[in-house]
Write an enzyme that holds these catalytic residues in place. Structure first.
Site, PDB file in Angstrom:
ATOM      1  N   LYS A 114       0.821  -1.221   0.000  1.00 49.18           N
ATOM      2  CA  LYS A 114       0.000   0.000   0.000  1.00 49.18           C
ATOM      3  C   LYS A 114       0.848   1.261   0.000  1.00 49.18           C
ATOM      4  CE  LYS A 114      -4.439  -1.528   1.707  1.00 49.18           C
ATOM      5  NZ  LYS A 114      -5.475  -1.419   2.741  1.00 49.18           N
ATOM      6  N   LYS A 198      -5.446  -9.730  -7.031  1.00 49.34           N
ATOM      7  CA  LYS A 198      -6.695 -10.055  -6.337  1.00 49.34           C
ATOM      8  C   LYS A 198      -7.813  -9.076  -6.715  1.00 49.34           C
ATOM      9  CE  LYS A 198      -6.359  -7.632  -2.019  1.00 49.34           C
ATOM     10  NZ  LYS A 198      -6.506  -7.535  -0.612  1.00 49.34           N
ATOM     11  N   LYS A 201     -11.391  -3.562  -4.328  1.00 48.78           N
ATOM     12  CA  LYS A 201     -12.277  -2.399  -4.381  1.00 48.78           C
ATOM     13  C   LYS A 201     -11.650  -1.250  -5.144  1.00 48.78           C
ATOM     14  CE  LYS A 201     -14.050  -3.055   0.322  1.00 48.78           C
ATOM     15  NZ  LYS A 201     -13.757  -2.696   1.722  1.00 48.78           N
TER      16      LYS A 201
HETATM   17  P1  AMP Z   1     -11.413  -5.244   2.842  1.00 54.52           P
HETATM   18  O1  AMP Z   1     -12.238  -5.006   1.641  1.00 54.52           O
HETATM   19  O2  AMP Z   1      -9.949  -5.115   2.567  1.00 54.52           O
HETATM   20  O3  AMP Z   1     -11.850  -4.525   4.057  1.00 54.52           O
HETATM   21  O4  AMP Z   1     -11.617  -6.797   3.185  1.00 54.52           O
HETATM   22  C1  AMP Z   1     -12.751  -7.311   3.846  1.00 54.52           C
HETATM   23  C2  AMP Z   1     -12.652  -8.817   3.916  1.00 54.52           C
HETATM   24  O5  AMP Z   1     -12.743  -9.371   2.586  1.00 54.52           O
HETATM   25  C3  AMP Z   1     -11.328  -9.334   4.486  1.00 54.52           C
HETATM   26  O6  AMP Z   1     -11.577 -10.485   5.281  1.00 54.52           O
HETATM   27  C4  AMP Z   1     -10.532  -9.690   3.254  1.00 54.52           C
HETATM   28  O7  AMP Z   1      -9.598 -10.693   3.516  1.00 54.52           O
HETATM   29  C5  AMP Z   1     -11.622 -10.188   2.322  1.00 54.52           C
HETATM   30  N1  AMP Z   1     -11.239 -10.004   0.895  1.00 54.52           N
HETATM   31  C6  AMP Z   1     -10.954  -8.825   0.275  1.00 54.52           C
HETATM   32  N2  AMP Z   1     -10.644  -9.009  -1.023  1.00 54.52           N
HETATM   33  C7  AMP Z   1     -10.734 -10.365  -1.242  1.00 54.52           C
HETATM   34  C8  AMP Z   1     -10.553 -11.201  -2.376  1.00 54.52           C
HETATM   35  N3  AMP Z   1     -10.200 -10.699  -3.570  1.00 54.52           N
HETATM   36  N4  AMP Z   1     -10.723 -12.531  -2.231  1.00 54.52           N
HETATM   37  C9  AMP Z   1     -11.087 -13.057  -1.023  1.00 54.52           C
HETATM   38  N5  AMP Z   1     -11.296 -12.321   0.089  1.00 54.52           N
HETATM   39  C10 AMP Z   1     -11.127 -10.993  -0.003  1.00 54.52           C
END
Ligand code: AMP
Ligand code: TRP
Length: 333
Positions: A114, A198, A201
């Site tokens: 990041k 991956k 968002k």
């Molecule tokens: P975040 O959007 O970073 O707050 O992530 C929220 C949850 O979604 C966390 O548990 C991440 O590990 C999971 N997560 C985010 N992106 C992915 C992805 N591409 N594949 C699987 N899990 C994800």
């Protein structure tokens, strides 16, 4: 095994997508429905480690809460709240930052990704982000933390901080040592445009992800445009290793169908990709469209989301303020 204490968080940074659903939120719902004690947090303090527009952040906090509800998290069974409404998170984060070691934080790969090349310009908050995450978890004595694969290292740090605190203060069971709950397969859903990145968002291309707020036709269109290759449909899992985009699409299919990869490959034996993509988009629409419609409905119910968050904060404040009192005693305050 008895009742687990579950804690997890999702950042309100917009565009919640199929990866968040499969990697995290779907498991939250299963854990809740298995009658565990669950707390799900909209981690808005984590979001501000990078600059946010206050108006958009406010909207995203409500949208993330609406997504929890639309996916099946029930505020009568689970606590849903936003982090900034419970001061104990920031307070414990300070105490734990005096326990965590620089060397531990220096190893965190997410910070390196990041912060990028210009690390000197990254916020201090981004650097200590995993300490705040440890505070979230330890504050509620959570025993299990459902997350996607990308959070594994942060969870290990939370375990290290917990152990060091317990040792330093000679209080063996004061903080729990939380276990990560990471799915064995499909814990990492990849971009529809590049199977080595991956699904995220923040990817500038909206075609790279299925948003949980997409319309049916947007979902169908994104799967139609998802990257594949010109080879035949794979027949065994071994050949998937060198075909990340195909592996990802079959992974998404298998996860939503709750099938093994091998069985999905069998379903499409001798078929072409256009047939597979049609079946996949039908499946995605079947699973995600009700969520997308429910998010919209919940957002239109005036006052409902705010009420859920307020009730959740009251409960979270009650639990966490007690823990903070005990922590302060340990320091001699
Ligand atoms: P975040 O959007 O970073 O707050 O992530 C929220 C949850 O979604 C966390 O548990 C991440 O590990 C999971 N997560 C985010 N992106 C992915 C992805 N591409 N594949 C699987 N899990 C994800
Ligand atoms: N860092 C997590 C992510 O980006 C979100 C998060 C914050 C979290 N606090 C948490 C996840 C506590 C689990 C438990 O995905």
């Amino acid at each position: 095994m008895g009742v687990k204490k579950i804690f997890s968080g999702v950042q309100p940074t917009g565009n919640l997508h199929l990866g968040n659903y499969i990697g995290a939120i779907k498991n939250f719902v299963d854990l809740q429905n298995e009658n565990n004690d669950c707390i799900f947090c909209v981690v808005d303090l984590h979001a501000v480690t990078v600059k946010q527009d206050p108006k958009i952040l406010k909207k995203n906090i409500r949208e993330t809460a609406a997504t929890f509800l639309a996916c099946g998290i029930n505020p009568k069974k689970s606590i849903i709240f936003n982090q900034s409404s419970v001061p104990a998170h920031s307070e414990l984060s300070w105490y734990l930052s005096c326990v965590a070691r620089m060397g531990w934080l220096n190893r965190m790969t997410q910070f390196k990704e990041k912060a990028g090349k210009d690390r000197e310009k990254a916020s201090v908050g981004l650097y200590i982000y995993p300490v705040l995450m440890a505070a979230d978890i330890l504050l509620y004595d959570a025993t299990h933390v459902p997350v996607g694969e990308d959070q594994k290292q942060h969870l290990e740090l939370a375990r290290d901080i917990s152990k060091k605190f317990n040792t330093d203060f000679e209080a063996p069971d004061f903080f729990k040592i939380p276990e990560p709950l990471i799915q064995k397969s499909f814990a990492r859903i990849m971009s529809l445009k590049d199977g080595t990145k991956k699904m995220s968002k923040s990817d500038p291309s909206d075609l790279s992800r299925i948003n949980l707020t997409d319309t049916d036709s947007e979902m169908v269109n994104k799967i139609k445009k998802a990257k594949t290759d010109t080879n035949l449909f794979p027949t065994d899992t071994y050949s998937l290793k060198s075909r990340p985009e195909i592996e990802n699409l079959i992974g998404i299919y298998s996860s939503l169908k709750e099938k093994k990869i091998e069985d999905s490959l069998n379903d499409f034996k001798d078929q072409n990709f256009s047939f597979f993509k049609e079946e996949l988009s039908d499946l995605i629409v079947e699973k995600i469209s009700p969520i997308s419609k429910e998010i919209k409905k919940i957002k239109e119910e005036k006052g409902y989301i705010d009420q859920v968050l307020r009730d959740g904060s009251d409960k979270a404040n009650e639990i966490s303020s007690k823990k903070i009192r005990d922590i302060k005693k340990k320091f001699g305050f």
